[in-house]
Scaffold this motif. Sequence first.
Motif, short mmCIF file in Angstrom:
data_model
loop_
_atom_site.label_atom_id
_atom_site.label_comp_id
_atom_site.label_asym_id
_atom_site.label_seq_id
_atom_site.Cartn_x
_atom_site.Cartn_y
_atom_site.Cartn_z
N ALA A 66 0.81 -1.26 0.04
CA ALA A 66 0.10 0.09 -0.18
C ALA A 66 0.99 1.26 -0.12
CB ALA A 66 -0.85 0.11 1.21
N SER A 67 2.04 1.09 0.68
CA SER A 67 3.01 2.54 0.48
C SER A 67 4.34 2.23 -0.17
CB SER A 67 3.13 2.60 2.20
OG SER A 67 3.89 1.57 2.75
N HIS A 68 4.40 1.18 -0.84
CA HIS A 68 5.80 0.84 -1.47
C HIS A 68 5.31 -0.03 -2.90
CE1 HIS A 68 6.99 0.81 2.70
NE2 HIS A 68 8.09 1.22 2.30
N HIS A 69 6.22 0.11 -3.82
CA HIS A 69 6.03 -0.57 -5.19
C HIS A 69 6.52 -2.12 -4.82
CE1 HIS A 69 5.72 -1.95 -9.17
NE2 HIS A 69 6.95 -2.26 -9.08
N TYR A 70 5.49 -3.07 -4.56
CA TYR A 70 5.72 -4.10 -4.22
C TYR A 70 4.44 -5.23 -4.88
CZ TYR A 70 7.28 -8.39 -1.35
OH TYR A 70 7.82 -9.47 -0.78
N PRO A 71 5.03 -5.43 -6.18
CA PRO A 71 3.89 -6.62 -6.70
C PRO A 71 3.78 -7.74 -5.90
CG PRO A 71 5.86 -5.66 -8.30
CD PRO A 71 6.02 -5.45 -6.83
N ILE A 72 2.41 -8.31 -5.93
CA ILE A 72 2.26 -9.62 -5.23
C ILE A 72 1.64 -10.63 -6.32
CG2 ILE A 72 0.85 -10.74 -3.56
CD1 ILE A 72 0.94 -8.21 -1.80
N ILE A 73 2.18 -11.51 -6.73
CA ILE A 73 1.95 -12.56 -7.90
C ILE A 73 1.17 -13.64 -6.97
CG2 ILE A 73 2.61 -13.46 -9.84
CD1 ILE A 73 5.11 -11.71 -9.73
N GLN A 74 -0.03 -13.54 -7.19
CA GLN A 74 -0.79 -14.69 -6.55
C GLN A 74 -1.09 -15.87 -7.53
OE1 GLN A 74 -4.05 -13.05 -4.48
NE2 GLN A 74 -4.70 -14.65 -3.75
N ILE A 75 -0.77 -17.19 -7.03
CA ILE A 75 -1.49 -18.38 -7.63
C ILE A 75 -2.66 -18.70 -6.75
CG2 ILE A 75 -0.83 -20.71 -8.18
CD1 ILE A 75 2.02 -19.52 -8.36
N THR A 76 -3.82 -19.08 -7.30
CA THR A 76 -4.97 -19.71 -6.62
C THR A 76 -5.26 -20.89 -7.19
OG1 THR A 76 -6.42 -19.00 -8.36
CG2 THR A 76 -5.70 -17.15 -6.56
N PHE A 77 -6.23 -21.52 -6.48
CA PHE A 77 -6.64 -22.93 -6.60
C PHE A 77 -6.98 -22.94 -8.16
CE2 PHE A 77 -6.95 -23.28 -1.89
CZ PHE A 77 -5.63 -23.87 -1.97
N ASP A 78 -7.71 -22.10 -8.68
CA ASP A 78 -8.32 -21.95 -10.05
C ASP A 78 -7.17 -21.90 -10.84
OD1 ASP A 78 -10.74 -21.80 -9.35
OD2 ASP A 78 -11.10 -19.60 -9.40
N ASP A 79 -5.98 -21.45 -10.58
CA ASP A 79 -5.03 -21.41 -11.42
C ASP A 79 -4.12 -22.88 -11.75
OD1 ASP A 79 -4.74 -18.66 -12.05
OD2 ASP A 79 -3.58 -18.52 -10.09
N LEU A 80 -4.23 -23.48 -10.55
CA LEU A 80 -3.68 -24.89 -10.45
C LEU A 80 -4.65 -25.81 -11.26
CD1 LEU A 80 -2.47 -25.10 -6.67
CD2 LEU A 80 -1.33 -24.64 -8.68
N GLN A 81 -5.91 -25.45 -10.91
CA GLN A 81 -6.96 -26.43 -11.82
C GLN A 81 -7.01 -26.35 -13.10
OE1 GLN A 81 -9.08 -28.53 -10.33
NE2 GLN A 81 -9.81 -29.31 -12.55
N GLN A 82 -6.64 -25.05 -13.57
CA GLN A 82 -6.62 -24.71 -15.11
C GLN A 82 -5.19 -25.56 -15.51
OE1 GLN A 82 -6.56 -20.50 -16.22
NE2 GLN A 82 -5.79 -21.05 -18.23
N ILE A 83 -4.04 -25.27 -14.82
CA ILE A 83 -2.84 -26.05 -15.48
C ILE A 83 -3.20 -27.78 -15.48
CG2 ILE A 83 -0.61 -26.80 -14.58
CD1 ILE A 83 -0.38 -24.00 -13.33
N ALA A 84 -3.79 -28.15 -14.53
CA ALA A 84 -4.16 -29.63 -14.28
C ALA A 84 -5.07 -30.02 -15.62
CB ALA A 84 -4.86 -30.17 -13.04
N GLU A 85 -6.13 -29.08 -15.81
CA GLU A 85 -6.91 -29.47 -16.97
C GLU A 85 -6.17 -29.30 -18.36
OE1 GLU A 85 -10.29 -26.59 -16.68
OE2 GLU A 85 -10.91 -27.89 -14.74
N GLU A 86 -5.32 -28.36 -18.55
CA GLU A 86 -4.40 -28.26 -19.57
C GLU A 86 -3.68 -29.40 -19.88
OE1 GLU A 86 -2.39 -24.73 -19.18
OE2 GLU A 86 -4.29 -23.34 -19.43
N GLU A 87 -2.78 -29.93 -18.99
CA GLU A 87 -2.28 -31.23 -19.00
C GLU A 87 -2.87 -32.35 -19.46
OE1 GLU A 87 0.49 -33.66 -15.89
OE2 GLU A 87 1.45 -31.73 -16.43
N GLN A 88 -4.07 -32.43 -19.00
CA GLN A 88 -4.94 -33.55 -19.05
C GLN A 88 -5.41 -33.53 -20.62
OE1 GLN A 88 -8.44 -33.31 -16.40
NE2 GLN A 88 -7.04 -34.65 -14.86
N TRP A 89 -5.55 -32.28 -21.11
CA TRP A 89 -5.93 -31.97 -22.51
C TRP A 89 -4.74 -32.43 -23.54
CZ3 TRP A 89 -10.19 -31.77 -25.34
CH2 TRP A 89 -11.36 -31.24 -24.95
N GLU A 90 -3.55 -32.02 -22.89
CA GLU A 90 -2.16 -32.45 -23.77
C GLU A 90 -2.03 -34.03 -23.63
OE1 GLU A 90 0.89 -30.02 -22.19
OE2 GLU A 90 -0.10 -28.18 -22.48
N ASN A 91 -2.39 -34.69 -22.80
CA ASN A 91 -2.00 -36.15 -22.60
C ASN A 91 -3.22 -36.88 -23.28
OD1 ASN A 91 0.13 -35.67 -21.32
ND2 ASN A 91 -0.60 -35.63 -19.34
#
Length: 183
Positions: free
Chosen positions: A157-182
């Motif tokens: 809030a008072s400094h330039h500090y990016p917070i790059i968040q990974i959520t469960f939706d992100d993980l689900q998307q990665i799992a689904e993409e891998e299933q499609w590829e396989n």
Amino acid sequence: MKKVYITGYKAFELGIFKKEHEGVKYIKKALVSRLVPLIEEGLEWVLISGQLGVELWAAEAVYGLQEEYPDLKTAVLTPYLNQEANWNDANKEYYEEVLAQADFIDSISRKEYEGPAQLRAKNAFLIMKSDAMVILFDEEKDGTPMYVYQDARTYAASHHYPIIQITFDDLQQIAEEEQWENQ
């Protein structure tokens, strides 16, 4: 951006009790997908505190990336001395394997565990010493990352500090993409 702090859930908070769990593969892929653009923009150091779970998996992901990006380094800054003292033998062995490959290891507090103030101090220290945070944290699932996430948001809030968040939706998307590829 030269230094990024990576943190997130502890393994047991995700119901993961073996490092071979399939979910670890997706977490590492998510971490790599966030790290590669940062590395290509000049990232030099990944900072972790050595917690079992996302932090140690992040270190392993970095070690894999070092084949292509040999200048990327890992620092393990534990909150206090001997944080692994009460871990089971398998976890201690895994921890030692990960630490053996780190470029820098130190403890923020020069004492063994005395109380939660050391954990708060660790959060503040790693946030202040890094240029950004990558965190596996979903606001819909409580857990220990909630505290460092709140600290990072306050700092941002008072400094330039990016917070790059990974959520469960992100993980689900990665799992689904891998299933499609396989298929």
